[in-house]
Design a protein around this motif. Structure first.
Motif, mmCIF file in Angstrom:
data_model
loop_
_atom_site.group_PDB
_atom_site.id
_atom_site.type_symbol
_atom_site.label_atom_id
_atom_site.label_comp_id
_atom_site.label_asym_id
_atom_site.label_seq_id
_atom_site.Cartn_x
_atom_site.Cartn_y
_atom_site.Cartn_z
ATOM 1 N N GLU A 160 -9.368 -25.610 -52.628
ATOM 2 C CA GLU A 160 -9.280 -25.188 -50.983
ATOM 3 C C GLU A 160 -9.259 -23.274 -51.500
ATOM 4 O O GLU A 160 -9.328 -22.976 -52.524
ATOM 5 C CB GLU A 160 -8.132 -25.579 -50.196
ATOM 6 N N GLY A 161 -9.430 -23.154 -50.508
ATOM 7 C CA GLY A 161 -9.758 -21.220 -50.238
ATOM 8 C C GLY A 161 -10.268 -20.266 -49.732
ATOM 9 O O GLY A 161 -10.715 -19.457 -49.383
ATOM 10 N N GLY A 162 -12.133 -21.312 -49.125
ATOM 11 C CA GLY A 162 -12.669 -20.560 -48.208
ATOM 12 C C GLY A 162 -14.063 -20.735 -48.854
ATOM 13 O O GLY A 162 -14.053 -20.928 -49.903
ATOM 14 N N SER A 163 -14.860 -20.391 -48.152
ATOM 15 C CA SER A 163 -15.689 -20.514 -48.227
ATOM 16 C C SER A 163 -16.618 -19.029 -47.402
ATOM 17 O O SER A 163 -16.409 -18.418 -46.816
ATOM 18 C CB SER A 163 -16.792 -21.633 -47.002
ATOM 19 N N ALA A 164 -17.829 -19.120 -48.430
ATOM 20 C CA ALA A 164 -18.817 -17.430 -48.214
ATOM 21 C C ALA A 164 -19.444 -17.750 -47.753
ATOM 22 O O ALA A 164 -20.757 -18.940 -48.494
ATOM 23 C CB ALA A 164 -19.228 -16.755 -49.318
ATOM 24 N N LEU A 165 -20.774 -17.101 -46.479
ATOM 25 C CA LEU A 165 -21.739 -16.593 -46.211
ATOM 26 C C LEU A 165 -23.043 -16.291 -46.866
ATOM 27 O O LEU A 165 -22.625 -15.070 -46.844
ATOM 28 C CB LEU A 165 -21.509 -17.490 -44.594
ATOM 29 N N HIS A 166 -23.854 -16.530 -47.521
ATOM 30 C CA HIS A 166 -25.041 -15.630 -47.717
ATOM 31 C C HIS A 166 -26.083 -15.412 -46.632
ATOM 32 O O HIS A 166 -26.183 -16.717 -45.898
ATOM 33 C CB HIS A 166 -25.278 -15.776 -48.833
ATOM 34 N N ILE A 167 -26.441 -14.482 -46.069
ATOM 35 C CA ILE A 167 -27.567 -14.194 -45.648
ATOM 36 C C ILE A 167 -28.711 -13.050 -46.125
ATOM 37 O O ILE A 167 -28.358 -12.508 -46.836
ATOM 38 C CB ILE A 167 -27.181 -13.150 -43.951
ATOM 39 N N SER A 168 -29.976 -13.560 -45.708
ATOM 40 C CA SER A 168 -30.876 -13.127 -45.961
ATOM 41 C C SER A 168 -31.464 -13.035 -44.378
ATOM 42 O O SER A 168 -32.105 -14.043 -43.628
ATOM 43 C CB SER A 168 -31.806 -14.589 -47.129
ATOM 44 N N TYR A 169 -32.145 -12.205 -44.587
ATOM 45 C CA TYR A 169 -32.841 -11.020 -43.337
ATOM 46 C C TYR A 169 -34.329 -11.248 -43.603
ATOM 47 O O TYR A 169 -35.205 -10.560 -43.013
ATOM 48 C CB TYR A 169 -32.028 -9.594 -42.875
ATOM 49 N N ASP A 170 -35.277 -11.669 -45.209
ATOM 50 C CA ASP A 170 -35.859 -11.142 -45.546
ATOM 51 C C ASP A 170 -37.251 -12.336 -46.222
ATOM 52 O O ASP A 170 -37.584 -12.675 -46.942
ATOM 53 C CB ASP A 170 -36.426 -9.728 -46.528
ATOM 54 N N GLU A 171 -36.401 -13.699 -45.147
ATOM 55 C CA GLU A 171 -37.113 -14.688 -45.668
ATOM 56 C C GLU A 171 -36.232 -15.404 -47.072
ATOM 57 O O GLU A 171 -37.200 -16.313 -47.972
ATOM 58 C CB GLU A 171 -38.462 -14.913 -45.751
ATOM 59 N N GLY A 172 -35.249 -14.523 -47.483
ATOM 60 C CA GLY A 172 -34.757 -15.045 -48.872
ATOM 61 C C GLY A 172 -34.450 -14.106 -50.475
ATOM 62 O O GLY A 172 -34.453 -14.658 -51.030
ATOM 63 N N ARG A 173 -35.695 -13.711 -49.789
ATOM 64 C CA ARG A 173 -35.939 -12.458 -50.850
ATOM 65 C C ARG A 173 -34.681 -11.361 -51.174
ATOM 66 O O ARG A 173 -34.511 -12.044 -52.681
ATOM 67 C CB ARG A 173 -37.334 -11.528 -50.651
ATOM 68 N N THR A 174 -33.847 -11.169 -50.533
ATOM 69 C CA THR A 174 -32.508 -10.389 -50.527
ATOM 70 C C THR A 174 -31.796 -11.483 -50.086
ATOM 71 O O THR A 174 -31.541 -11.970 -48.897
ATOM 72 C CB THR A 174 -32.564 -8.989 -49.897
ATOM 73 N N TRP A 175 -30.525 -11.106 -50.256
ATOM 74 C CA TRP A 175 -29.220 -11.960 -49.539
ATOM 75 C C TRP A 175 -28.184 -10.947 -50.289
ATOM 76 O O TRP A 175 -27.816 -10.256 -50.638
ATOM 77 C CB TRP A 175 -28.767 -12.820 -50.136
ATOM 78 N N ILE A 176 -27.192 -11.202 -48.813
ATOM 79 C CA ILE A 176 -25.695 -10.255 -48.955
ATOM 80 C C ILE A 176 -24.632 -11.333 -48.422
ATOM 81 O O ILE A 176 -24.798 -12.589 -47.419
ATOM 82 C CB ILE A 176 -25.880 -9.219 -47.802
ATOM 83 N N ASP A 177 -23.193 -11.375 -49.170
ATOM 84 C CA ASP A 177 -22.468 -11.738 -48.568
ATOM 85 C C ASP A 177 -21.121 -10.554 -47.874
ATOM 86 O O ASP A 177 -20.813 -10.002 -48.722
ATOM 87 C CB ASP A 177 -21.653 -12.670 -49.880
ATOM 88 N N TYR A 178 -21.213 -10.926 -46.587
ATOM 89 C CA TYR A 178 -20.149 -9.949 -45.643
ATOM 90 C C TYR A 178 -19.107 -10.232 -46.463
ATOM 91 O O TYR A 178 -18.125 -8.930 -46.732
ATOM 92 C CB TYR A 178 -20.436 -9.838 -44.537
#
Length: 383
Positions: A160-178
């Motif tokens: 346990e301990g949590g999950s991160a959300l990776h988000i791509s705004y350019d169809e998967g070329r780059t990703w960000i984990d806030y």
């Protein structure tokens, strides 16, 4: 209404394909040619460097899944965490974790794509090249209405301990984990933080633009934790859900169906409730849940269930065990599940779940070894 299963999607190969004793942690996708493609890891131990990713197909019109073939492998590296996603144009994405050596605490992430229903794949690209936490992909990648790709990952290596959300705004070329670099959250009612509460989380987008997530562990008030984000996944507020928590050997599915409602598939009890002594006798008795019975009335049962929400997760009026209507049978659940008895009041007690929906509305669900197929009208029989 349609319900079929369970039937195994993992078979022992007979052509020299690497195949180990532990087969677990699947993902599944529907292909434009009508096939279903499922992948999972095969290993001696989950921390092992021998781990490889295998694949099988249920070909369009076939009644049995193919024997597996090797899908992805990096020599002498652990490869925990796999996710498949189908884009609106029919292209497929494969996201996977790759360790520095053994274990799954220091994964980086790779991405491959296919434009021929998974027959061939591009060379892997590193979408997060740092070996670090937050990089264990969990099945359930999806796209929002405005085109953002979202891939949930475990933020920790423990139970346990949590999950991160990776988000791509350019169809998967780059990703960000806030949430990367944010302080460890305090998962309590009404508190907020940069991660989702619970590991192995499922995430879905709501009509009003918010994101809703449910996870394993980090229980709030003895219930499964629910996380809500109103700022695109930058911060999350934590609440107790109406559902019982799950534990080791169990992973839920949360997805938005094409018909509109949210679908949760989870388990009525933690894995510990199904523990057995060495002589095979039960250590504990599962509590189970009350369900609406098809045709009216009520029933009580335990194991894997499905729930529907029509108001963005505020209420879940439809809850049904994922079991055939009649009969009793012994089923091999594979993974950490083992053999269990399934009947109208007892479903699969544990397993790692993954699901996809095909254009005909059919929901295709896999656990650690078994495949189920059902649709929304079947779920609504209990309403």
């Amino acid at each position: 209404p349609v319900f079929d299963g369970p039937m195994p999607y993992i078979h022992r190969p007979d052509d020299g394909t690497p195949f180990y004793q532990h087969n677990h942690c699947p993902s599944i996708v529907w292909c434009d040619n009508g096939d279903l493609l499922a992948i999972w890891f095969s290993c001696q131990t989950e921390a092992g460097r021998e781990m490889t990713i295998l694949a099988s197909r249920l070909r369009a019109g076939a009644q049995e899944w193919d024997k597996p073939s090797e899908f992805f492998d990096v020599a002498d590296r652990n490869t925990t965490g796999s996710s498949l996603f189908r884009g609106a144009d029919g292209s497929l994405l494969h996201i996977n974790g790759v360790e520095a050596s053994y274990g799954w605490a220091n994964l980086m992430m790779i991405l491959r794509s296919s434009r021929d229903n998974g027959a061939t794949w591009s060379k892997p690209t590193l979408i997060n090249p740092r070996h670090q936490l937050h990089n264990q992909p969990i099945s359930g990648a999806f796209a929002t209405a405005d085109g953002r790709l979202m891939q949930v990952c475990d933020a920790v290596w423990s139970g346990e301990g949590g999950s991160a959300l990776h988000i791509s705004y350019d169809e998967g070329r780059t990703w960000i984990d806030y949430g990367h670099g944010m302080p460890d959250p305090v998962f309590e009612e009404g508190r907020s933080g940069g991660w989702i509460a619970g590991i192995h989380a499922g995430v879905a987008a709501l009509d009003d633009g918010r994101l809703l997530a449910l996870g394993r562990g980090n229980s709030i008030g003895g219930r499964m934790p629910m996380s809500l984000s109103a700022d695109g996944g930058r911060t999350w507020t934590y609440h107790a859900s109406p559902f019982p928590p799950i534990s080791g050997g169990q992973r839920l599915v949360l997805k938005r169906l094409m018909e509109g409602p949210l679908l949760l598939i989870s388990f009525t009890d933690t894995a510990e409730a199904y523990g057995k002594w060495s002589d095979g006798t039960a250590k504990n008795q599962p509590n189970g849940m009350d369900f609406s019975a098809p045709g009216g009335g009520a029933s009580h049962g335990d194991g894997m269930y499905a729930a529907l929400s029509f108001d963005g997760g505020a209420t879940w009026p439809v809850r049904r065990l994922v079991v055939p209507a009649e009969g009793s049978r012994q089923v091999d659940g594979g993974g950490w599940t083992g053999v269990f008895t399934m009947d109208a009041n007892h479903g699969e007690p544990m397993g790692y779940l993954a699901a996809t929906q095909s254009p005909d509305g059919m929901i295709h669900l896999i656990s650690s070894k078994q495949y189920y197929r059902f649709n929304l009208p079947w779920l609504m029989q209990s309403a």
